[in-house]
Design a protein around this motif. Sequence first.
Motif, PDB file in Angstrom:
ATOM      1  N   ALA A 238       0.672  -1.119  -0.140  1.00 36.23           N
ATOM      2  CA  ALA A 238       0.109  -0.162  -0.045  1.00 36.23           C
ATOM      3  C   ALA A 238       0.723   1.214   0.116  1.00 36.23           C
ATOM      4  N   LEU A 239       1.846   1.138   0.916  1.00 42.34           N
ATOM      5  CA  LEU A 239       2.798   2.776   0.781  1.00 42.34           C
ATOM      6  C   LEU A 239       3.410   2.724  -0.512  1.00 42.34           C
ATOM      7  N   PRO A 240       3.536   4.223  -0.835  1.00 41.54           N
ATOM      8  CA  PRO A 240       4.180   4.437  -2.190  1.00 41.54           C
ATOM      9  C   PRO A 240       5.813   4.311  -2.109  1.00 41.54           C
ATOM     10  N   TYR A 241       5.999   3.425  -1.330  1.00 44.01           N
ATOM     11  CA  TYR A 241       7.527   2.861  -1.283  1.00 44.01           C
ATOM     12  C   TYR A 241       7.391   1.994  -2.798  1.00 44.01           C
ATOM     13  N   ARG A 242       6.290   1.437  -3.096  1.00 42.93           N
ATOM     14  CA  ARG A 242       6.171   0.380  -3.951  1.00 42.93           C
ATOM     15  C   ARG A 242       6.754   0.855  -5.505  1.00 42.93           C
ATOM     16  N   TRP A 243       6.803   2.230  -5.593  1.00 42.44           N
ATOM     17  CA  TRP A 243       7.215   2.549  -6.822  1.00 42.44           C
ATOM     18  C   TRP A 243       8.356   3.152  -6.869  1.00 42.44           C
ATOM     19  N   PRO A 244       9.316   3.004  -8.036  1.00 39.94           N
ATOM     20  CA  PRO A 244      10.597   3.526  -8.109  1.00 39.94           C
ATOM     21  C   PRO A 244      10.748   4.987  -7.790  1.00 39.94           C
ATOM     22  N   VAL A 245      11.698   5.474  -7.428  1.00 35.92           N
ATOM     23  CA  VAL A 245      12.267   6.935  -6.932  1.00 35.92           C
ATOM     24  C   VAL A 245      12.055   7.523  -8.504  1.00 35.92           C
ATOM     25  N   ILE A 246      12.646   7.004  -9.329  1.00 35.58           N
ATOM     26  CA  ILE A 246      12.721   7.569 -10.860  1.00 35.58           C
ATOM     27  C   ILE A 246      11.508   7.539 -11.246  1.00 35.58           C
ATOM     28  N   GLY A 247      10.549   6.764 -10.796  1.00 32.42           N
ATOM     29  CA  GLY A 247       9.300   6.995 -11.597  1.00 32.42           C
ATOM     30  C   GLY A 247       9.075   5.841 -12.730  1.00 32.42           C
ATOM     31  N   TRP A 248       7.373   5.520 -13.006  1.00 30.59           N
ATOM     32  CA  TRP A 248       7.330   4.648 -14.138  1.00 30.59           C
ATOM     33  C   TRP A 248       7.419   5.615 -15.537  1.00 30.59           C
ATOM     34  N   PRO A 249       7.723   5.086 -16.429  1.00 27.48           N
ATOM     35  CA  PRO A 249       8.067   5.470 -17.781  1.00 27.48           C
ATOM     36  C   PRO A 249       6.929   6.244 -18.182  1.00 27.48           C
ATOM     37  N   SER A 250       5.662   5.649 -18.287  1.00 30.42           N
ATOM     38  CA  SER A 250       4.532   6.349 -18.744  1.00 30.42           C
ATOM     39  C   SER A 250       4.210   7.504 -17.827  1.00 30.42           C
ATOM     40  N   ASP A 251       4.658   7.465 -16.582  1.00 30.24           N
ATOM     41  CA  ASP A 251       4.145   8.845 -15.873  1.00 30.24           C
ATOM     42  C   ASP A 251       5.053   9.767 -16.146  1.00 30.24           C
ATOM     43  N   VAL A 252       6.383   9.435 -16.079  1.00 32.55           N
ATOM     44  CA  VAL A 252       7.442  10.487 -16.304  1.00 32.55           C
ATOM     45  C   VAL A 252       7.137  11.343 -17.750  1.00 32.55           C
ATOM     46  N   THR A 253       6.674  10.583 -18.681  1.00 29.72           N
ATOM     47  CA  THR A 253       6.565  11.314 -20.050  1.00 29.72           C
ATOM     48  C   THR A 253       5.430  11.937 -20.173  1.00 29.72           C
ATOM     49  N   GLN A 254       4.396  11.810 -19.372  1.00 30.38           N
ATOM     50  CA  GLN A 254       3.142  12.736 -19.030  1.00 30.38           C
ATOM     51  C   GLN A 254       3.201  13.656 -17.994  1.00 30.38           C
ATOM     52  N   ILE A 255       4.063  13.807 -17.130  1.00 22.90           N
ATOM     53  CA  ILE A 255       4.029  14.975 -16.290  1.00 22.90           C
ATOM     54  C   ILE A 255       4.137  16.356 -16.872  1.00 22.90           C
ATOM     55  N   THR A 256       3.113  17.224 -16.392  1.00 19.63           N
ATOM     56  CA  THR A 256       2.988  18.506 -17.046  1.00 19.63           C
ATOM     57  C   THR A 256       3.803  19.755 -16.485  1.00 19.63           C
ATOM     58  N   ARG A 257       3.654  20.671 -16.895  1.00 24.34           N
ATOM     59  CA  ARG A 257       4.458  22.021 -16.138  1.00 24.34           C
ATOM     60  C   ARG A 257       3.304  22.453 -14.839  1.00 24.34           C
ATOM     61  N   GLU A 258       2.014  22.131 -15.285  1.00 26.02           N
ATOM     62  CA  GLU A 258       1.148  22.521 -14.425  1.00 26.02           C
ATOM     63  C   GLU A 258       1.290  21.729 -13.137  1.00 26.02           C
ATOM     64  N   GLN A 259       1.506  20.357 -13.395  1.00 20.83           N
ATOM     65  CA  GLN A 259       1.537  19.434 -11.931  1.00 20.83           C
ATOM     66  C   GLN A 259       2.883  19.881 -11.460  1.00 20.83           C
ATOM     67  N   ALA A 260       3.856  19.977 -12.061  1.00 21.32           N
ATOM     68  CA  ALA A 260       5.403  20.343 -11.428  1.00 21.32           C
ATOM     69  C   ALA A 260       5.151  21.649 -10.785  1.00 21.32           C
ATOM     70  N   ASP A 261       4.642  22.523 -11.312  1.00 22.36           N
ATOM     71  CA  ASP A 261       4.299  24.095 -10.570  1.00 22.36           C
ATOM     72  C   ASP A 261       3.585  23.759  -9.218  1.00 22.36           C
ATOM     73  N   ALA A 262       2.582  22.715  -9.357  1.00 23.14           N
ATOM     74  CA  ALA A 262       1.746  22.645  -7.997  1.00 23.14           C
ATOM     75  C   ALA A 262       2.743  21.874  -7.081  1.00 23.14           C
ATOM     76  N   PHE A 263       3.467  21.131  -7.493  1.00 23.89           N
ATOM     77  CA  PHE A 263       4.314  20.282  -6.611  1.00 23.89           C
ATOM     78  C   PHE A 263       5.185  21.150  -6.020  1.00 23.89           C
ATOM     79  N   TYR A 264       5.956  21.846  -6.907  1.00 23.69           N
ATOM     80  CA  TYR A 264       6.998  22.662  -6.373  1.00 23.69           C
ATOM     81  C   TYR A 264       6.443  23.825  -5.329  1.00 23.69           C
ATOM     82  N   ALA A 265       5.071  24.433  -5.484  1.00 23.53           N
ATOM     83  CA  ALA A 265       4.586  25.322  -4.531  1.00 23.53           C
ATOM     84  C   ALA A 265       4.496  24.807  -3.184  1.00 23.53           C
ATOM     85  N   THR A 266       3.971  23.582  -3.298  1.00 25.77           N
ATOM     86  CA  THR A 266       3.739  22.702  -2.270  1.00 25.77           C
ATOM     87  C   THR A 266       4.968  22.137  -1.359  1.00 25.77           C
ATOM     88  N   TYR A 267       5.867  21.620  -1.812  1.00 31.51           N
ATOM     89  CA  TYR A 267       6.840  21.013  -1.222  1.00 31.51           C
ATOM     90  C   TYR A 267       8.274  21.778  -1.372  1.00 31.51           C
TER      91      TYR A 267
END
Length: 509
Positions: A238-267
């Motif tokens: 269940a814990l998010p340790y189950r996915w790799p730190v570098i991410g799944w390829p299908s996710d990395v190719t689809q990350i948008t700048r909007e998502q990145a901006d939101a992550f940056y503002a939060t963390y």
Amino acid sequence: MRNALFALLLAAAPLPAQTVPLVERTLPNGLRVLLVERHNQPSIACGWVARAGSANETAGATGMAHLFEHMMFKGTDTIGTRNAARDRELNALQDRVRAGIRQEVDRLRERQRRGGLGSLEDPSARSPRHQELLDEFNRLVAEQRSLVVKDELPKLYDEMGATDLNANTTPDRTFFHITVPANKLELWAWLESDRLKNAVFREFYSERDVVLEERRQRTDGSPAGRIMEAFAALSWEALPYRWPVIGWPSDVTQITREQADAFYATYYAPNNLSLILVGDFRTEEAFALVERYFGRLAANPAGVPPVLTTEPLQVAEQRMVAEADASPMLRVSYKTVSGVHRGAPALQVLAGVLNGASGRLHRALVLHDQAALSVRAGAFGMRYGGTFNVMAEPAPGRGPADLEPVLYRELERIRTGGVTEEELTRVKNQAQVALFRMLENNGGLRYALAEAEGMGTAADLLDAPRRLREVTRDDVMRVARTYLSPENRTVLLLSRKKAPGGPQPVEVK
């Protein structure tokens, strides 16, 4: 590496907390500041840690934390560009074109889902509009690259005589570090606060491709890389340790700048950061610099969302049988507790008793039974959970499954009979030496503080000696009984591939 180093800290023998003269303060914007004044060399080990790792990501956006490890080196309005205004315009234009490309890819994905398309990357499947958008995007990227001053930040640091500029990401945190001459602290404070306050994620989309190439080299191109990744995914339910730190390829190719901006503002707001300085400075002068430059950063009033998921109790042993062009191996992983849990020091002692040339596993598996070439154990605590791992390489003529009975017999001996007083003392003494060697180095202490802040707080580091000093033989036997049970383990039997070619079999039972 991260876990191994911090494990030594948690396994430390009686080392007085006052040997680390830590000054800890918090700015009004929430930035935690950790200062250790030392004058053993004319330099300062500097760093800051964002308490954001892959555990803070969500399904569909894995790899985000690691992507920021890259993006934070892409510059600011001042650093890394010849024309900041046009640079921002190009970023906006790229975002607009990428939105159109995503719509085209969504159509392809739907065709793929219905069985009408093999690969999303197949150029022949693209519509004329899709290809037109890709051509326009490439033109924008080329124009932006013509404005980029490549590697300007590293060059500035090189010119001032700084070393060790780098960053790394774990499931729990992302750490940026460098060592600067003692008289360059103010310049460091300006550069680092500038890249936090005025970060420009230029070359955003092409940097995702850089990450994918890194993944291809480290994971996909490694003989056992995908197997180890699948093993981690099997271990955590269940814990998010189950996915790799570098991410799944299908996710990395689809990350948008909007998502990145939101992550940056939060963390990456100061109230989720810790700044660390170890070295040749005067504490009050250094703190004044930190306050002047990093006090400019605005806090995130909403704070960071907590990780609410907890790992359920494992109900049965899990096994993976795999073959690869790699050395055969037995790996057994037991789920345990967070690195700051009160049971963590006893788990470290347990690993110490099993490890090394005089450890129980070496004597049983390598010397007595001659079934293994090597064997090692380790307790790895993270922020929300941990594992106790044993890895062994079978001797020629022996398979990984041959090692299991001997390994389980030795673990069962501790579960029922505990450890000796001599073993307990030996492990504590070894840990004390290792800890001293690490903390006498400015970079080592900086790293240890960053790990502590990522997992808990610096206070956990200072308290580690006491926690270990109080570990008893009963504590070790109790954690062995609690966590090293058959139903709590995940087992990997990795054998060398028998025939070249063909798909790599991975069987999960």
